[in-house]
Design an enzyme around this catalytic site. Structure first.
Site, PDB file in Angstrom:
ATOM      1  N   TYR A  26       0.813  -1.219   0.000  1.00 37.44           N
ATOM      2  CA  TYR A  26       0.000   0.000   0.000  1.00 37.44           C
ATOM      3  C   TYR A  26       0.848   1.271   0.000  1.00 37.44           C
ATOM      4  O   TYR A  26       0.351   2.350  -0.339  1.00 37.44           O
ATOM      5  CB  TYR A  26      -0.927   0.042   1.218  1.00 37.44           C
ATOM      6  CG  TYR A  26      -1.964  -1.043   1.290  1.00 37.44           C
ATOM      7  CD1 TYR A  26      -2.168  -1.941   0.237  1.00 37.44           C
ATOM      8  CD2 TYR A  26      -2.764  -1.186   2.422  1.00 37.44           C
ATOM      9  CE1 TYR A  26      -3.118  -2.943   0.325  1.00 37.44           C
ATOM     10  CE2 TYR A  26      -3.724  -2.179   2.510  1.00 37.44           C
ATOM     11  CZ  TYR A  26      -3.886  -3.063   1.469  1.00 37.44           C
ATOM     12  OH  TYR A  26      -4.820  -4.048   1.559  1.00 37.44           O
ATOM     13  N   HIS A  53       0.364 -11.791   1.720  1.00 39.29           N
ATOM     14  CA  HIS A  53      -0.663 -11.026   1.018  1.00 39.29           C
ATOM     15  C   HIS A  53      -1.330 -11.820  -0.113  1.00 39.29           C
ATOM     16  O   HIS A  53      -2.564 -11.821  -0.239  1.00 39.29           O
ATOM     17  CB  HIS A  53      -0.042  -9.742   0.463  1.00 39.29           C
ATOM     18  CG  HIS A  53      -1.022  -8.653   0.211  1.00 39.29           C
ATOM     19  ND1 HIS A  53      -0.647  -7.333   0.083  1.00 39.29           N
ATOM     20  CD2 HIS A  53      -2.368  -8.650   0.062  1.00 39.29           C
ATOM     21  CE1 HIS A  53      -1.703  -6.586  -0.131  1.00 39.29           C
ATOM     22  NE2 HIS A  53      -2.766  -7.364  -0.156  1.00 39.29           N
TER      23      HIS A  53
END
Length: 309
Positions: A88, A146
């Protein structure tokens, strides 16, 4: 799917991560039994006995001042669960907001996720240390793999993840975006406790949720508002009118009513944060739940090329 090989001596077993003192182990029995954090909000109990706040703030696409402002607003409302990721690019903003707040670090549950290019044991450990520096903390509460890229090496990746946990740098570990077949294999390599996946009224993930419930894992729903699509649904609007709330409020209430489910809606509006928190008190009836269940159509919104499905 071919079962991935066990980690070789040249991979995970040679990654040296400092072991914490035995009484400081993140999953220590005494600490788990005495966990009273987040007592004022809805939580899900993890396998370790520690508790995870059921409602959090997702920070995907939140950067800079916007990210810091929303974390601060979440804290002001009493939200104590923050979700970020190496991918992110905002861990430093999340860390700065936590450091600047009056909330004690021990009263915050921080999740981050390993980048797809950091799955080899050495780079994985280095990436966690870098994440901790950016987050201005000595540990994250939850560390996730992830995406299951290069799944043939998942044994080495998850063994390194387990070493990171044993060191105290992560109190809990889990995975994100795995299929059931991948979960069956991954669970053999590390003491995982959480699965995070896209989940909303149009993609309800019943099989994955059932898998987690049967093993006492927590299931975290990301993109719970279907990137705003819930606001355009007539059924959700009708249920919202019945409960004097919004379609987003109904959706959050529905997710929080499900066994062992947590959710991390993202917003850039502090008022929406307050609505999400208020949704935890909405009690949907059987008719509401049946109508929402009928909305499931397998509508997937997060579908990158490296996805396993």
């Amino acid at each position: 799917m071919t079962r991935p090989p066990a980690p070789s001596p040249s991979s995970a077993s040679h990654v040296v991560v400092g072991e914490g003192e035995s009484h400081q182990h993140p999953l220590g029995g005494d600490a788990a039994n005495s966990d009273t954090r987040f007592a004022d909000q809805r939580t899900v109990e993890l396998l370790s006995g520690r508790r995870m706040p059921a409602l959090g703030l997702g920070t995907w696409q939140l950067e800079g001042e916007d990210c810091r402002r929303m974390v601060s607003a979440a804290f002001d409302l009493g939200i104590r669960h923050l979700d970020t990721a190496q991918a992110y690019g905002n861990e430093a903003d999340v860390g700065a907001a936590v450091a600047a707040s009056a909330v004690d670090r021990d009263d915050v549950f921080i999740t981050t996720k390993i980048g797809n290019d950091r799955h080899e044991p050495g780079p994985l450990v280095e990436s966690v240390r870098a994440s901790l520096d950016r987050l201005q903390t000595d540990h994250v509460d939850l560390l996730l793999m992830h995406w299951p890229v290069e799944f043939e090496r998942v044994g080495a990746t998850l063994s390194a993840l387990a070493q990171v946990q044993a060191s105290g740098m992560a109190h809990h570990i889990g995975v994100s975006n795995f299929t059931i077949e991948q979960l069956d294999q991954a669970a053999e390599f590390a003491p995982l406790e959480v699965l995070q996946c896209e989940c909303h009224p149009f993609l309800q993930q019943r099989e994955l949720r059932d898998w987690c419930e049967s093993r006492s894992w927590a299931f975290t729903a990301y993109s719970p508002l279907a990137r705003g699509d819930v606001m355009d649904d007539d059924v959700l609007a009708d249920i919202a009118n019945k409960h004097s709330t919004s379609a987003a409020g109904v959706t959050v209430a529905w997710l929080l009513s499900l066994p062992r489910v947590t959710t991390i809606p993202k917003t850039t509006d502090p008022d929406h944060l307050a609505d999400n928190l208020a949704a935890a008190k909405i009690e949907l009836d059987h008719d509401d739940l049946d109508r929402i269940a009928a909305l499931d159509e397998g509508r997937r919104l997060v579908d990158p090329e490296h996805a396993p499905w």
